[in-house]
Structures are given as structure tokens and as C-alpha cells.
Design a protein around this motif. Structure first.
Motif, PDB file in Angstrom:
ATOM      1  N   GLY A 263       0.785  -1.223   0.000  1.00  0.00           N
ATOM      2  CA  GLY A 263       0.000   0.000   0.000  1.00  0.00           C
ATOM      3  C   GLY A 263       0.818   1.275   0.000  1.00  0.00           C
ATOM      4  N   SER A 264       2.052   1.215  -0.489  1.00  0.00           N
ATOM      5  CA  SER A 264       2.891   2.414  -0.536  1.00  0.00           C
ATOM      6  C   SER A 264       2.203   3.510  -1.357  1.00  0.00           C
ATOM      7  N   PRO A 265       2.231   4.773  -0.881  1.00  0.00           N
ATOM      8  CA  PRO A 265       1.565   5.864  -1.604  1.00  0.00           C
ATOM      9  C   PRO A 265       2.339   6.377  -2.815  1.00  0.00           C
ATOM     10  N   ASN A 266       3.590   5.916  -2.978  1.00  0.00           N
ATOM     11  CA  ASN A 266       4.365   6.327  -4.150  1.00  0.00           C
ATOM     12  C   ASN A 266       5.162   5.144  -4.664  1.00  0.00           C
ATOM     13  N   CYS A 267       6.023   5.396  -5.639  1.00  0.00           N
ATOM     14  CA  CYS A 267       6.738   4.310  -6.321  1.00  0.00           C
ATOM     15  C   CYS A 267       8.185   4.175  -5.856  1.00  0.00           C
ATOM     16  N   ARG A 268       8.524   4.709  -4.696  1.00  0.00           N
ATOM     17  CA  ARG A 268       9.915   4.796  -4.273  1.00  0.00           C
ATOM     18  C   ARG A 268      10.223   4.000  -3.010  1.00  0.00           C
ATOM     19  N   ASN A 269       9.447   2.977  -2.747  1.00  0.00           N
ATOM     20  CA  ASN A 269       9.720   2.108  -1.605  1.00  0.00           C
ATOM     21  C   ASN A 269      10.019   0.690  -2.103  1.00  0.00           C
ATOM     22  N   PHE A 270       8.992  -0.122  -2.241  1.00  0.00           N
ATOM     23  CA  PHE A 270       9.146  -1.456  -2.798  1.00  0.00           C
ATOM     24  C   PHE A 270       8.050  -1.684  -3.828  1.00  0.00           C
ATOM     25  N   GLY A 271       8.366  -2.482  -4.835  1.00  0.00           N
ATOM     26  CA  GLY A 271       7.405  -2.790  -5.878  1.00  0.00           C
ATOM     27  C   GLY A 271       7.120  -4.278  -5.952  1.00  0.00           C
ATOM     28  N   GLU A 272       5.938  -4.627  -6.455  1.00  0.00           N
ATOM     29  CA  GLU A 272       5.548  -6.022  -6.588  1.00  0.00           C
ATOM     30  C   GLU A 272       5.486  -6.426  -8.053  1.00  0.00           C
ATOM     31  N   TYR A 273       5.971  -7.638  -8.325  1.00  0.00           N
ATOM     32  CA  TYR A 273       6.033  -8.177  -9.684  1.00  0.00           C
ATOM     33  C   TYR A 273       5.517  -9.607  -9.635  1.00  0.00           C
ATOM     34  N   THR A 274       4.553  -9.909 -10.471  1.00  0.00           N
ATOM     35  CA  THR A 274       3.935 -11.235 -10.479  1.00  0.00           C
ATOM     36  C   THR A 274       4.834 -12.246 -11.174  1.00  0.00           C
ATOM     37  N   SER A 275       5.212 -13.285 -10.459  1.00  0.00           N
ATOM     38  CA  SER A 275       6.059 -14.336 -11.031  1.00  0.00           C
ATOM     39  C   SER A 275       5.336 -15.013 -12.190  1.00  0.00           C
ATOM     40  N   VAL A 276       5.999 -15.085 -13.349  1.00  0.00           N
ATOM     41  CA  VAL A 276       5.367 -15.695 -14.521  1.00  0.00           C
ATOM     42  C   VAL A 276       5.446 -17.223 -14.449  1.00  0.00           C
ATOM     43  N   SER A 277       6.584 -17.753 -14.015  1.00  0.00           N
ATOM     44  CA  SER A 277       6.713 -19.209 -13.955  1.00  0.00           C
ATOM     45  C   SER A 277       5.722 -19.817 -12.968  1.00  0.00           C
ATOM     46  N   TYR A 278       5.374 -19.071 -11.932  1.00  0.00           N
ATOM     47  CA  TYR A 278       4.389 -19.544 -10.954  1.00  0.00           C
ATOM     48  C   TYR A 278       3.052 -19.828 -11.639  1.00  0.00           C
ATOM     49  N   HIS A 279       2.773 -19.075 -12.695  1.00  0.00           N
ATOM     50  CA  HIS A 279       1.501 -19.195 -13.408  1.00  0.00           C
ATOM     51  C   HIS A 279       1.672 -19.889 -14.755  1.00  0.00           C
ATOM     52  N   LYS A 280       2.715 -20.695 -14.889  1.00  0.00           N
ATOM     53  CA  LYS A 280       3.007 -21.364 -16.158  1.00  0.00           C
ATOM     54  C   LYS A 280       1.821 -22.154 -16.680  1.00  0.00           C
ATOM     55  N   GLN A 281       1.242 -23.000 -15.862  1.00  0.00           N
ATOM     56  CA  GLN A 281       0.157 -23.859 -16.332  1.00  0.00           C
ATOM     57  C   GLN A 281      -1.047 -23.039 -16.778  1.00  0.00           C
TER      58      GLN A 281
END
Length: 281
Positions: free
Chosen positions: A240-258
Motif C-alpha cells: 500500500g505504498s503511496p508512491n513508487c519509491r519504496n518497494f514494488g511487486e512483480y507477479t512471477s510468470v513461472s508460478y503461473h506457467k500452467q
């Protein structure tokens, strides 16, 4: 037909840029590349990274980013596609964003879909803080430009090491502090991987570099001896960071391979390639 006012209102909701007073939720399109540099037409990232363009009153507006994973298949975030019927997008290839809907580089969309278990998660105060299964696919209706090149996806294997660099690319804003500053083309930067939280990979943006609004669905590449490999797609700000300068989330693609392979098959699209990376990389 929707009025121009209703279309604009929907776009404002998507980009969450029309009001700074909305504290009840994180922006739906809460992620663009800040602290980066412009990508060139000759860069590898440009060959596979695309902009998702909405036609707003005859003007092209970049609302999300995507990545070419086969000759007729774009991978992006599910939250970029949930309103596709109300706000359809088309795909644009090139390092510079179009200024009219007649610019070369547009490729038509045949259909789109997203993970059937996609959902957004709220915290105890009712604020949206993350999305799960945030994976979407676009099947192209036309051939891609000759310079375009699908990228392979990192297959499941050893866990990523903390500090591994992600090469990000996207068409989103380049400054989110104060008045947002839109990009005129594709930008790129590198951020270090911090940890995995289930299907979400967390990266450190504290150096003032990372993804932001408009980069959602864009690639987080690994640079390997086999070329670029797609590790994840941009989801949004972390916790819930209010800006883009803390941590970002990226969805793992291999996790959703199937799920990706099944959706590609259902759409009649060319399947993407999943590859492992030698341990030396």
C-alpha cells in the motif's frame, strides 16, 4: 455510445491521476518507470515490450504495458484487462509513443482474457494493497512488426537470489511526485530483487528507481547468457505504498506457467517458450 465525459471518468479511475484525495484505495493502475532512461529502437527491451493504448476521443493514451511472449500473444497484468469491454485497448510496438491513432506500429487485438482467480486484496482499513493471480493475455489479430521479437519466460527452477537485478521496461509516468510527468516513449531501469511472497516477487525501489503508474503488465527481465528472459510482470506498489519509491511487486510468470499455457490454448494462440537458466547465470 459512451459520452466523452464518461470515457474520461473511466480513464481517470484507471490511472487514479485525477484526484490526490482518494485515500480509500491504492490506484488501480498503481504502477511507470521512474529514475530510468529512455530505451532505444535498437534495444532488446524494445523488441518485446509494448504499450497498451486506449482511444480517448481519437487520441492515443497509454494505460498499461505488456510483453510479447509468442508471435501472437501479449502477456500483461489482469488488472489492465478487467475493463476491456468498457475500455478496449490496442497494442503498440515502438520506442516512442504514438501521437495519433493513425501512427504506424499499432497491431489489432483479436481477444483478451485473464486468470480466472484474479482478485484484489484489501487490508484491515479497506484499502487495496495487492492483487493475486494478476496475469492477463492478449491474442493479436495481425502480424507483429518485423523488428518485434518474442521473449522466453524463465521456467521454474532454483529460487532467485536476493540482489538479483531485474531489468524493467515500461511506458508509464517518469515522475509521480507532485504533478505526474508522462513519458513520451519506452523507459527502462534496473532494480534489485528482495524476496518472494508466494507468487509475488518484491523489488527494492528505495534508490528512486522502479516501476510506477502505467508500467503495470510490463516486463521484469533477467539478463542472461541466453538473452533476456521474462521473470515477472509489474503488478504495483508493495504494502500500500503511496508512491513508487519504496518497494514494488512483480507477479512471477513461472508460478503461473500452467494457467498461461491453458489460456493460450483456449485462445488458439501460439504458446510461449519457458526456459531454464544455467546456474552460472
Amino acid at each position: 455510445m459512451r459520452s466523452a465525459k464518461s470515457v474520461l471518468s473511466l480513464l481517470c479511475f484507471w490511472l487514479a491521476a485525477c484526484s490526490s484525495q482518494n485515500t480509500s484505495s491504492i490506484a488501480k493502475f498503481e504502477t511507470a518507470i521512474i529514475g530510468g532512461e529512455a530505451a532505444l529502437e535498437s534495444d532488446l527491451v524494445t523488441r518485446s515490450t509494448v504499450s497498451l493504448i486506449a482511444d480517448i476521443g481519437g487520441m492515443p493514451v497509454s494505460v498499461c504495458t505488456g510483453v510479447l511472449i509468442s508471435r501472437n500473444l501479449i502477456l500483461t497484468a489482469a488488472h489492465c484487462l478487467v475493463d476491456f469491454e468498457r475500455m478496449p485497448v490496442t497494442v503498440y510496438f515502438g520506442a516512442t509513443l504514438p501521437v495519433t491513432m493513425q501512427d504506424p506500429g499499432f497491431v489489432g487485438v483479436a481477444e483478451s482474457t485473464f486468470h480466472n482467480q484474479y482478485h484484489r486484496v484489501k487490508d484491515g482499513w479497506g484499502r487495496y494493497v495487492t492483487s493475486l493471480n494478476d496475469i492477463g493475455l492478449i491474442k493479436l489479430a495481425e502480424e507483429v512488426p518485423a523488428a518485434a521479437e518474442p521473449v522466453a519466460i524463465l521456467d521454474q527452477g532454483p529460487e532467485l537470489q536476493q540482489g538479483t537485478q531485474f531489468l524493467l521496461a515500461g511506458f508509464g509516468i517518469i515522475n509521480e511526485l507532485g504533478k505526474a510527468q508522462s513519458a513520451t516513449g519506452l523507459n527502462k531501469t534496473r532494480v534489485p530483487f528482495v524476496r518472494r511472497e508466494g507468487s509475488v516477487l518484491v523489488a527494492d525501489h528505495s534508490a528512486g528507481q522502479g516501476a510506477c503508474r502505467g508500467d503495470s503488465g510490463g516486463p521484469a527481465f533477467l539478463e542472461t547468457s541466453q538473452g533476456l528472459m521474462l521473470a515477472a510482470v509489474t503488478r504495483g506498489a508493495h504494502a500500500g505504498s503511496p508512491n513508487c519509491r519504496n518497494f514494488g511487486e512483480y507477479t512471477s510468470v513461472s508460478y503461473h506457467k500452467q494457467a498461461i499455457l491453458e489460456l493460450a490454448l483456449q485462445m488458439g494462440a501460439e504458446a510461449p517458450q519457458f526456459k531454464t537458466v544455467p546456474s552460472a547465470d
